[in-house]
Write a protein that holds these residues in place. Structure first.
Motif, mmCIF file in Angstrom:
data_model
loop_
_atom_site.group_PDB
_atom_site.id
_atom_site.type_symbol
_atom_site.label_atom_id
_atom_site.label_comp_id
_atom_site.label_asym_id
_atom_site.label_seq_id
_atom_site.Cartn_x
_atom_site.Cartn_y
_atom_site.Cartn_z
ATOM 1 N N LYS A 171 0.821 -1.208 0.000
ATOM 2 C CA LYS A 171 0.000 0.000 0.000
ATOM 3 C C LYS A 171 0.859 1.263 0.000
ATOM 4 O O LYS A 171 1.945 1.300 0.574
ATOM 5 C CB LYS A 171 -0.917 0.010 1.221
ATOM 6 N N ASP A 172 0.326 2.293 -0.622
ATOM 7 C CA ASP A 172 0.934 3.609 -0.530
ATOM 8 C C ASP A 172 0.709 4.172 0.869
ATOM 9 O O ASP A 172 -0.081 3.637 1.660
ATOM 10 C CB ASP A 172 0.323 4.538 -1.579
ATOM 11 N N PHE A 173 1.381 5.276 1.177
ATOM 12 C CA PHE A 173 1.257 5.906 2.484
ATOM 13 C C PHE A 173 0.329 7.113 2.411
ATOM 14 O O PHE A 173 0.412 7.929 1.489
ATOM 15 C CB PHE A 173 2.633 6.324 3.007
ATOM 16 N N ASP A 174 -0.568 7.200 3.408
ATOM 17 C CA ASP A 174 -1.524 8.304 3.473
ATOM 18 C C ASP A 174 -2.080 8.370 4.890
ATOM 19 O O ASP A 174 -1.934 7.422 5.670
ATOM 20 C CB ASP A 174 -2.654 8.088 2.462
ATOM 21 N N ASN A 175 -2.730 9.471 5.226
ATOM 22 C CA ASN A 175 -3.427 9.586 6.498
ATOM 23 C C ASN A 175 -4.763 8.858 6.437
ATOM 24 O O ASN A 175 -5.429 8.858 5.401
ATOM 25 C CB ASN A 175 -3.688 11.057 6.834
ATOM 26 N N GLY A 176 -5.143 8.253 7.555
ATOM 27 C CA GLY A 176 -6.494 7.735 7.673
ATOM 28 C C GLY A 176 -6.597 6.227 7.637
ATOM 29 O O GLY A 176 -5.630 5.511 7.427
ATOM 30 N N GLY A 177 -7.820 5.754 7.882
ATOM 31 C CA GLY A 177 -8.087 4.329 7.886
ATOM 32 C C GLY A 177 -8.470 3.842 9.269
ATOM 33 O O GLY A 177 -8.663 4.623 10.206
ATOM 34 N N ASP A 178 -8.600 2.547 9.397
ATOM 35 C CA ASP A 178 -8.967 1.921 10.668
ATOM 36 C C ASP A 178 -7.718 1.569 11.463
ATOM 37 O O ASP A 178 -6.669 1.263 10.884
ATOM 38 C CB ASP A 178 -9.777 0.643 10.410
ATOM 39 N N PRO A 179 -7.816 1.565 12.789
ATOM 40 C CA PRO A 179 -6.656 1.174 13.604
ATOM 41 C C PRO A 179 -6.190 -0.243 13.277
ATOM 42 O O PRO A 179 -6.999 -1.134 13.005
ATOM 43 C CB PRO A 179 -7.195 1.255 15.037
ATOM 44 N N VAL A 180 -4.881 -0.442 13.307
ATOM 45 C CA VAL A 180 -4.295 -1.756 13.047
ATOM 46 C C VAL A 180 -4.157 -2.487 14.378
ATOM 47 O O VAL A 180 -3.447 -2.031 15.279
ATOM 48 C CB VAL A 180 -2.927 -1.633 12.360
ATOM 49 N N SER A 181 -4.828 -3.610 14.501
ATOM 50 C CA SER A 181 -4.781 -4.392 15.735
ATOM 51 C C SER A 181 -3.358 -4.843 16.030
ATOM 52 O O SER A 181 -2.655 -5.358 15.154
ATOM 53 C CB SER A 181 -5.698 -5.617 15.609
ATOM 54 N N GLY A 182 -2.925 -4.628 17.266
ATOM 55 C CA GLY A 182 -1.595 -5.052 17.668
ATOM 56 C C GLY A 182 -0.500 -4.073 17.325
ATOM 57 O O GLY A 182 0.671 -4.333 17.616
ATOM 58 N N ALA A 183 -0.856 -2.942 16.707
ATOM 59 C CA ALA A 183 0.139 -1.934 16.337
ATOM 60 C C ALA A 183 -0.454 -0.556 16.605
ATOM 61 O O ALA A 183 -0.868 0.145 15.675
ATOM 62 C CB ALA A 183 0.549 -2.082 14.873
ATOM 63 N N PRO A 184 -0.541 -0.155 17.877
ATOM 64 C CA PRO A 184 -1.168 1.123 18.224
ATOM 65 C C PRO A 184 -0.565 2.290 17.459
ATOM 66 O O PRO A 184 0.651 2.386 17.282
ATOM 67 C CB PRO A 184 -0.885 1.241 19.729
ATOM 68 N N GLY A 185 -1.436 3.178 16.976
ATOM 69 C CA GLY A 185 -1.000 4.364 16.251
ATOM 70 C C GLY A 185 -0.924 4.181 14.754
ATOM 71 O O GLY A 185 -0.786 5.156 14.018
ATOM 72 N N ASN A 186 -1.005 2.938 14.268
ATOM 73 C CA ASN A 186 -1.002 2.664 12.835
ATOM 74 C C ASN A 186 -2.446 2.525 12.350
ATOM 75 O O ASN A 186 -3.305 2.023 13.077
ATOM 76 C CB ASN A 186 -0.243 1.370 12.529
ATOM 77 N N HIS A 187 -2.698 2.952 11.110
ATOM 78 C CA HIS A 187 -4.028 2.874 10.520
ATOM 79 C C HIS A 187 -3.911 2.387 9.081
ATOM 80 O O HIS A 187 -2.891 2.604 8.419
ATOM 81 C CB HIS A 187 -4.725 4.236 10.548
ATOM 82 N N THR A 188 -4.957 1.763 8.583
ATOM 83 C CA THR A 188 -4.927 1.287 7.205
ATOM 84 C C THR A 188 -6.329 1.214 6.634
ATOM 85 O O THR A 188 -7.315 1.118 7.363
ATOM 86 C CB THR A 188 -4.246 -0.101 7.119
ATOM 87 N N ASP A 189 -6.412 1.314 5.315
ATOM 88 C CA ASP A 189 -7.657 1.066 4.590
ATOM 89 C C ASP A 189 -7.308 0.277 3.338
ATOM 90 O O ASP A 189 -6.238 -0.333 3.266
ATOM 91 C CB ASP A 189 -8.409 2.368 4.291
ATOM 92 N N GLY A 190 -8.185 0.277 2.344
ATOM 93 C CA GLY A 190 -7.986 -0.589 1.188
ATOM 94 C C GLY A 190 -6.794 -0.246 0.319
ATOM 95 O O GLY A 190 -6.274 -1.121 -0.385
#
Length: 275
Positions: free
Chosen positions: A161-180
């Motif tokens: 994935k490319d890098f951008d702001n936003g998305g859902d929290p990543v379980s087990g990695a606080p502060g990280n977020h991801t979407d499609g």
């Protein structure tokens, strides 16, 4: 779902054993805890580094980018197998020399616990290797300036994935977020990610048999030799200036492995001068 953040790195870097002798002579000046100004963060640069960058001094734009490429493309290349041991030095936990610090989680983990099983750490290509289709061959696929130890599961979630702001929290990695189609790392390493991407864009210009890598303002770049999003990466670069861990990492790579440097760690102001 976008949002902006303005927090500084919370996990201080340290001095790895492999570069202790060097840094004892010229220890970096601590980075202020205050947010960096919007107009070009700065970082201390040694006299030796200034000599290294002499051909780039006084240039801007494409001329600066070309001069930096000519400087940093003179490097020693590692095999993909050699990367395992090298990451043990470049990302060593300053509080525990038997461990490395994982990029996205910030977890300290034994150097020996690497591989492909859940709970292991593996070799993350921050510039996703499919973006330019360079795989793990010697060259961009083994360049330590964008390879970092990461948790196997989080590496898989990030994928290409490319890098951008936003998305859902990543379980087990606080502060990280991801979407499609994008991934947002924790605040403490946002600037690291940005500077690794921009290093790759300068180092690999299509003149050595690999693709001409460039940042752009898109996500979903897939196999094209582009990585986004540039505006967000520049924001992250300003918000999270280089700290002692990142500067030490640059020194270890330069002194002990590839013998080239990431110019945006030494001269953060050059990001705005080029892009």
């Amino acid at each position: 779902m976008s949002r902006s953040r303005a927090s500084r790195r919370s996990v201080a870097g340290g001095i790895g054993l492999a570069a202790a002798a060097l840094l004892a002579v010229a220890a970096p000046v601590p980075v202020s805890a205050a947010p960096a100004p919007a107009d070009a963060p700065t970082a201390p640069v040694s006299a030796a580094s200034e000599d290294y960058y002499a051909p780039a001094q006084g240039k801007t734009g494409e001329a600066l980018k070309a001069a930096l490429h000519d400087i940093i493309d003179n490097q020693t290349k590692l095999s993909y197998r050699q990367v395992w041991d090298a990451l043990g030095d470049t990302d060593e936990d300053p509080a525990n020399p038997d461990n490395v610090i994982l990029l996205y989680t910030g977890r300290s983990q034994a150097k020996s616990e690497h591989g492909g099983n859940l709970g292991d750490w593996n070799r993350e290509h921050v510039w996703a290797k499919s973006h330019g289709d360079f795989g793990t061959v010697t060259g961009p696929g083994t360049d330590l300036h964008h390879l970092r130890p990461t948790d196997v599961r989080i590496n898989s979630i990030r994928g290409n994935k490319d890098f951008d702001n936003g998305g859902d929290p990543v379980s087990g990695a606080p502060g990280n977020h991801t979407d499609g189609d994008s991934f947002e790392p924790r605040d403490a390493v946002k600037g690291d990610v940005a500077r690794m991407i921009l290093y790759m864009a300068v180092r690999y210009e299509g003149d050595d048999g690999f693709a001409d890598l460039e940042p752009n303002d898109r996500v979903g770049n897939g196999s094209a030799p582009y990585h986004g999003r540039l505006d967000v990466l520049k924001q992250w670069h300003r918000q999270d200036p280089p700290d002692s861990f990142e500067r030490n990492r640059n020194e270890v790579i330069h002194r002990h492995y590839q013998h080239n440097r990431n110019p945006f760690i030494d001269h953060p102001e050059w990001v705005e001068a080029i892009w």
